[in-house]
Scaffold this motif. Structure first.
Motif, PDB file in Angstrom:
ATOM      1  N   ALA A  94      17.448 -17.081 -11.467  1.00 15.38           N
ATOM      2  CA  ALA A  94      16.737 -18.157 -10.782  1.00 15.38           C
ATOM      3  C   ALA A  94      16.246 -17.744  -9.411  1.00 15.38           C
ATOM      4  CB  ALA A  94      17.648 -19.379 -10.655  1.00 15.38           C
ATOM      5  N   MET A  95      16.745 -16.637  -8.870  1.00 16.26           N
ATOM      6  CA  MET A  95      16.305 -16.180  -7.574  1.00 16.26           C
ATOM      7  C   MET A  95      14.944 -15.529  -7.609  1.00 16.26           C
ATOM      8  SD  MET A  95      18.650 -16.904  -5.390  1.00 16.26           S
ATOM      9  CE  MET A  95      18.286 -15.776  -4.057  1.00 16.26           C
ATOM     10  N   GLU A  96      14.454 -15.151  -8.804  1.00 10.44           N
ATOM     11  CA  GLU A  96      13.168 -14.498  -8.894  1.00 10.44           C
ATOM     12  C   GLU A  96      12.074 -15.531  -8.667  1.00 10.44           C
ATOM     13  OE1 GLU A  96      13.096 -12.745 -12.685  1.00 10.44           O
ATOM     14  OE2 GLU A  96      14.439 -11.098 -12.162  1.00 10.44           O
ATOM     15  N   ASP A  97      11.255 -15.298  -7.701  1.00  7.22           N
ATOM     16  CA  ASP A  97      10.173 -16.220  -7.434  1.00  7.22           C
ATOM     17  C   ASP A  97       8.943 -15.802  -8.198  1.00  7.22           C
ATOM     18  OD1 ASP A  97       9.413 -14.812  -4.149  1.00  7.22           O
ATOM     19  OD2 ASP A  97       9.700 -13.914  -6.121  1.00  7.22           O
ATOM     20  N   GLY A  98       7.836 -16.533  -7.967  1.00  7.79           N
ATOM     21  CA  GLY A  98       6.607 -16.258  -8.692  1.00  7.79           C
ATOM     22  C   GLY A  98       6.004 -14.914  -8.382  1.00  7.79           C
ATOM     23  N   ALA A  99       6.337 -14.331  -7.209  1.00  9.25           N
ATOM     24  CA  ALA A  99       5.747 -13.038  -6.860  1.00  9.25           C
ATOM     25  C   ALA A  99       6.299 -11.918  -7.710  1.00  9.25           C
ATOM     26  CB  ALA A  99       5.995 -12.742  -5.378  1.00  9.25           C
ATOM     27  N   GLN A 100       7.463 -12.082  -8.351  1.00  5.13           N
ATOM     28  CA  GLN A 100       8.058 -11.038  -9.162  1.00  5.13           C
ATOM     29  C   GLN A 100       7.721 -11.174 -10.637  1.00  5.13           C
ATOM     30  OE1 GLN A 100      12.221 -11.293  -8.281  1.00  5.13           O
ATOM     31  NE2 GLN A 100      12.028 -10.328  -6.278  1.00  5.13           N
ATOM     32  N   LEU A 101       6.922 -12.130 -11.021  1.00  6.37           N
ATOM     33  CA  LEU A 101       6.527 -12.336 -12.408  1.00  6.37           C
ATOM     34  C   LEU A 101       5.037 -12.079 -12.572  1.00  6.37           C
ATOM     35  CD1 LEU A 101       8.467 -15.641 -13.215  1.00  6.37           C
ATOM     36  CD2 LEU A 101       9.181 -13.301 -13.697  1.00  6.37           C
ATOM     37  N   TRP A 102       4.678 -11.579 -13.742  1.00  2.00           N
ATOM     38  CA  TRP A 102       3.268 -11.414 -14.079  1.00  2.00           C
ATOM     39  C   TRP A 102       2.724 -12.761 -14.547  1.00  2.00           C
ATOM     40  CZ3 TRP A 102       0.998  -7.294 -12.372  1.00  2.00           C
ATOM     41  CH2 TRP A 102       1.654  -6.064 -12.323  1.00  2.00           C
ATOM     42  N   ASP A 103       1.748 -13.282 -13.842  1.00  4.36           N
ATOM     43  CA  ASP A 103       1.177 -14.580 -14.179  1.00  4.36           C
ATOM     44  C   ASP A 103       0.312 -14.442 -15.425  1.00  4.36           C
ATOM     45  OD1 ASP A 103       0.413 -17.190 -14.121  1.00  4.36           O
ATOM     46  OD2 ASP A 103      -1.109 -16.941 -12.554  1.00  4.36           O
ATOM     47  N   ARG A 111       8.870 -14.008 -23.585  1.00  2.00           N
ATOM     48  CA  ARG A 111       9.509 -14.368 -22.326  1.00  2.00           C
ATOM     49  C   ARG A 111       8.630 -13.913 -21.171  1.00  2.00           C
ATOM     50  NH1 ARG A 111      15.289 -11.622 -23.251  1.00  2.00           N
ATOM     51  NH2 ARG A 111      13.821  -9.879 -23.446  1.00  2.00           N
ATOM     52  N   PRO A 112       8.719 -14.562 -19.991  1.00  2.00           N
ATOM     53  CA  PRO A 112       7.864 -14.143 -18.868  1.00  2.00           C
ATOM     54  C   PRO A 112       8.084 -12.679 -18.509  1.00  2.00           C
ATOM     55  CG  PRO A 112       8.886 -16.278 -18.426  1.00  2.00           C
ATOM     56  CD  PRO A 112       9.525 -15.768 -19.677  1.00  2.00           C
ATOM     57  N   ALA A 113       6.988 -11.964 -18.344  1.00  2.00           N
ATOM     58  CA  ALA A 113       7.059 -10.542 -17.997  1.00  2.00           C
ATOM     59  C   ALA A 113       7.282 -10.386 -16.498  1.00  2.00           C
ATOM     60  CB  ALA A 113       5.770  -9.838 -18.417  1.00  2.00           C
ATOM     61  N   THR A 114       8.156  -9.476 -16.117  1.00  2.00           N
ATOM     62  CA  THR A 114       8.479  -9.228 -14.724  1.00  2.00           C
ATOM     63  C   THR A 114       7.799  -7.948 -14.257  1.00  2.00           C
ATOM     64  OG1 THR A 114      10.475  -7.999 -15.321  1.00  2.00           O
ATOM     65  CG2 THR A 114      10.698 -10.371 -14.984  1.00  2.00           C
ATOM     66  N   ARG A 115       7.514  -7.893 -12.968  1.00  2.00           N
ATOM     67  CA  ARG A 115       6.852  -6.715 -12.408  1.00  2.00           C
ATOM     68  C   ARG A 115       7.749  -5.492 -12.386  1.00  2.00           C
ATOM     69  NH1 ARG A 115       2.134  -7.890  -9.546  1.00  2.00           N
ATOM     70  NH2 ARG A 115       1.662 -10.120  -9.438  1.00  2.00           N
ATOM     71  N   ARG A 116       9.044  -5.710 -12.363  1.00  2.00           N
ATOM     72  CA  ARG A 116       9.967  -4.580 -12.261  1.00  2.00           C
ATOM     73  C   ARG A 116      10.118  -3.865 -13.588  1.00  2.00           C
ATOM     74  NH1 ARG A 116      15.713  -6.046  -9.898  1.00  2.00           N
ATOM     75  NH2 ARG A 116      14.307  -6.744  -8.240  1.00  2.00           N
ATOM     76  N   ARG A 117      10.019  -4.566 -14.683  1.00  2.00           N
ATOM     77  CA  ARG A 117      10.332  -3.983 -15.989  1.00  2.00           C
ATOM     78  C   ARG A 117       9.112  -3.748 -16.866  1.00  2.00           C
ATOM     79  NH1 ARG A 117      15.526  -7.692 -17.885  1.00  2.00           N
ATOM     80  NH2 ARG A 117      16.893  -7.230 -16.103  1.00  2.00           N
ATOM     81  N   ASP A 266      -2.435  -4.013 -13.368  1.00  2.00           N
ATOM     82  CA  ASP A 266      -2.828  -5.195 -12.605  1.00  2.00           C
ATOM     83  C   ASP A 266      -4.265  -5.014 -12.135  1.00  2.00           C
ATOM     84  OD1 ASP A 266      -2.912  -7.507 -11.190  1.00  2.00           O
ATOM     85  OD2 ASP A 266      -1.576  -6.859  -9.580  1.00  2.00           O
ATOM     86  N   GLU A 267      -5.168  -5.795 -12.728  1.00  2.00           N
ATOM     87  CA  GLU A 267      -6.582  -5.659 -12.372  1.00  2.00           C
ATOM     88  C   GLU A 267      -6.919  -6.278 -11.028  1.00  2.00           C
ATOM     89  OE1 GLU A 267      -5.967  -9.487 -14.573  1.00  2.00           O
ATOM     90  OE2 GLU A 267      -5.369  -7.391 -14.854  1.00  2.00           O
ATOM     91  N   ARG A 268      -5.995  -7.048 -10.439  1.00  2.00           N
ATOM     92  CA  ARG A 268      -6.268  -7.678  -9.143  1.00  2.00           C
ATOM     93  C   ARG A 268      -5.883  -6.794  -7.960  1.00  2.00           C
ATOM     94  NH1 ARG A 268      -3.117 -13.162 -10.445  1.00  2.00           N
ATOM     95  NH2 ARG A 268      -1.731 -11.563 -11.300  1.00  2.00           N
ATOM     96  N   ALA A 269      -5.207  -5.698  -8.204  1.00  2.00           N
ATOM     97  CA  ALA A 269      -4.801  -4.783  -7.137  1.00  2.00           C
ATOM     98  C   ALA A 269      -5.627  -3.508  -7.213  1.00  2.00           C
ATOM     99  CB  ALA A 269      -3.311  -4.455  -7.243  1.00  2.00           C
ATOM    100  N   PRO A 270      -6.027  -2.935  -6.087  1.00  2.00           N
ATOM    101  CA  PRO A 270      -6.797  -1.675  -6.127  1.00  2.00           C
ATOM    102  C   PRO A 270      -6.046  -0.550  -6.823  1.00  2.00           C
ATOM    103  CG  PRO A 270      -6.923  -2.693  -3.951  1.00  2.00           C
ATOM    104  CD  PRO A 270      -5.892  -3.459  -4.715  1.00  2.00           C
ATOM    105  N   ARG A 271      -4.746  -0.477  -6.593  1.00  2.00           N
ATOM    106  CA  ARG A 271      -3.968   0.564  -7.251  1.00  2.00           C
ATOM    107  C   ARG A 271      -3.937   0.372  -8.764  1.00  2.00           C
ATOM    108  NH1 ARG A 271       2.320   2.087  -5.678  1.00  2.00           N
ATOM    109  NH2 ARG A 271       2.534   3.879  -7.116  1.00  2.00           N
ATOM    110  N   GLY A 272      -3.872  -0.880  -9.207  1.00  2.00           N
ATOM    111  CA  GLY A 272      -3.885  -1.147 -10.637  1.00  2.00           C
ATOM    112  C   GLY A 272      -5.215  -0.808 -11.282  1.00  2.00           C
ATOM    113  N   ARG A 273      -6.305  -1.095 -10.592  1.00  2.00           N
ATOM    114  CA  ARG A 273      -7.623  -0.748 -11.137  1.00  2.00           C
ATOM    115  C   ARG A 273      -7.805   0.764 -11.222  1.00  2.00           C
ATOM    116  NH1 ARG A 273      -9.115  -5.325  -7.904  1.00  2.00           N
ATOM    117  NH2 ARG A 273      -9.636  -3.950  -6.146  1.00  2.00           N
ATOM    118  N   THR A 274      -7.318   1.482 -10.240  1.00  2.00           N
ATOM    119  CA  THR A 274      -7.406   2.947 -10.285  1.00  2.00           C
ATOM    120  C   THR A 274      -6.569   3.502 -11.436  1.00  2.00           C
ATOM    121  OG1 THR A 274      -7.712   2.991  -7.887  1.00  2.00           O
ATOM    122  CG2 THR A 274      -7.062   5.038  -8.948  1.00  2.00           C
ATOM    123  N   ALA A 275      -5.372   2.958 -11.624  1.00  2.00           N
ATOM    124  CA  ALA A 275      -4.520   3.413 -12.723  1.00  2.00           C
ATOM    125  C   ALA A 275      -5.136   3.090 -14.080  1.00  2.00           C
ATOM    126  CB  ALA A 275      -3.135   2.780 -12.603  1.00  2.00           C
TER     127      ALA A 275
END
Length: 386
Positions: A94-103, A111-117, A266-275
């Protein structure tokens, strides 16, 4: 008693502030007047902490409590019980906020996908290996299928070329169906698994027919003038069933596998678009590697060892791609289906057609009503006209 500062609660009604999540405003004001700092214990740390919860305790007020140090001229009665601020304990999930989940993304278990895994180049690397095996299985047959149809199915060169053209055209046309289903109804993960099994079934049918002599047309007669009898009947139906079941599986894979690899970034981040751009460069390279193995090694096996071994190589390749793809299931992030652009285009076309038809049917009675009647009598001579 009613609160002297809030004055919002009448006599006979208890103030509910001990059960609320924020402290009483009266106590905050009076503690500031007395020179005490009313702070939460969590404010002494730099990291974020859960929302504090006020719990009522039965111990008496201490000299350090805000209430006991108030000036006596305010006229308060005996000191109130002290209030202890206790942080609310929550589980780690429950401590994981919206910033740690892929919207808008889920894992293979919905299940909701997390950025860490989930996501990233490591997850996309499984797609690259699968592309080598998949393109090997497809081009090993498509690039040399004319030879098989002419030499073993006794087709003419024109018939063989037409059959191969129809087979490849159907496979690439069905890629639109695979992309539509993965966008509108299912995930790319599901579409690939199902399509790979379908292609595997089609290749098994072709392998069994190439291995069993009784399922092929009779051999050509010894006389040079006698034409060879082409495949027909149930044997021809088995050949085309294997070809077009394979084409159906290839179409589903072609429409879902590249998109599944692109979803890992992640298409919204420059690093994700480059990858993601880097991923597609590797994707084309792996596609070419599979084609190279298909047109060299697999074609040599088909011409020198037999077509049952050539179809067997394709069958083993597509069978191995399924566990390789499934091995990355715990790392994949799958986009939730939100509808396909083809559906929107189809709805617009249907609505425009219905609107045009409605305007045409509504204009016909209006035209008949405004048209002059042919049975109307002419006005008598000398009669006044309007």
């Amino acid at each position: 008693q009613p609160c002297l500062l809030c004055s919002a609660w009448p006599a006979g009604r208890r103030c509910p502030w001990p059960t609320r999540r924020e402290p009483c405003r009266s106590l905050l004001f009076l503690s500031r007047q007395a020179g005490h700092a009313f702070k939460y214990p969590s404010q002494q740390h730099t990291h974020p902490t859960p929302t504090p919860v006020l719990r009522h305790t039965t111990q008496s007020a201490t000299p350090h409590s805000p209430r006991s140090s108030l000036p006596p001229h305010l006229g308060f009665g005996p000191p109130l019980p002290a209030v202890r601020v206790v942080p609310e304990r929550r589980p780690a999930s429950a401590m994981e906020d919206g910033a740690q989940l892929w919207d808008g993304y889920v894992d293979w278990r919905n299940r909701p996908a997390t950025r860490r895994r989930h996501g990233g180049m490591l997850a996309a690397s499984f797609v690259l290996v699968v592309e080598v095996l998949e393109n090997l299985a497809f081009l090993a047959n498509a690039s040399n299928l004319v030879t098989y149809l002419m030499g073993f199915m006794h087709y003419s060169p024109a018939q063989s070329a037409t059959t191969v053209t129809n087979f490849m055209g159907t496979a690439f046309l069905l890629a639109l169906l695979g992309g539509f289903l993965s966008d509108a109804f299912f995930t790319t993960y599901t579409i690939y698994i199902v399509s790979a099994f379908i292609e595997f079934v089609g290749l098994v049918i072709l392998t069994v027919q190439a291995r069993t002599r009784s399922l092929m047309p009779p051999a050509c007669a010894g006389a040079a003038a006698a034409p060879c009898e082409p495949v027909s009947g149930a044997k021809k139906a088995m050949l085309f069933a294997g070809l077009y079941v394979t084409a159906l599986g290839v179409g589903g894979i072609k429409g879902s596998l590249p998109s599944h690899g692109a979803e890992q970034f992640d298409e919204r981040a420059p690093r994700g678009r480059t990858a993601r751009s880097t991923f597609f460069n590797y994707y084309v390279f792996c596609l070419s590697c599979g084609a190279l193995i298909a047109v060299t090694f697999a074609v040599w096996v088909e011409d020198n060892k037999g077509w049952q071994w050539g179809f067997g190589i394709s069958t083993i390749a597509i069978l191995l791609s399924i566990p390789v793809f499934a091995a990355g299931s715990g790392m994949y992030r799958n986009k939730v289906p939100t509808g396909s652009p083809l559906t929107v285009i189809a709805k617009v076309l249907v609505a425009a057609a219905l609107a045009g038809r409605g305007r045409g049917t509504a204009a016909a009675p209006r035209a008949r009503a405004t048209a002059p009647s042919s049975t109307a009598r002419p006005a008598p001579r000398g009669a006044p006209t309007t």
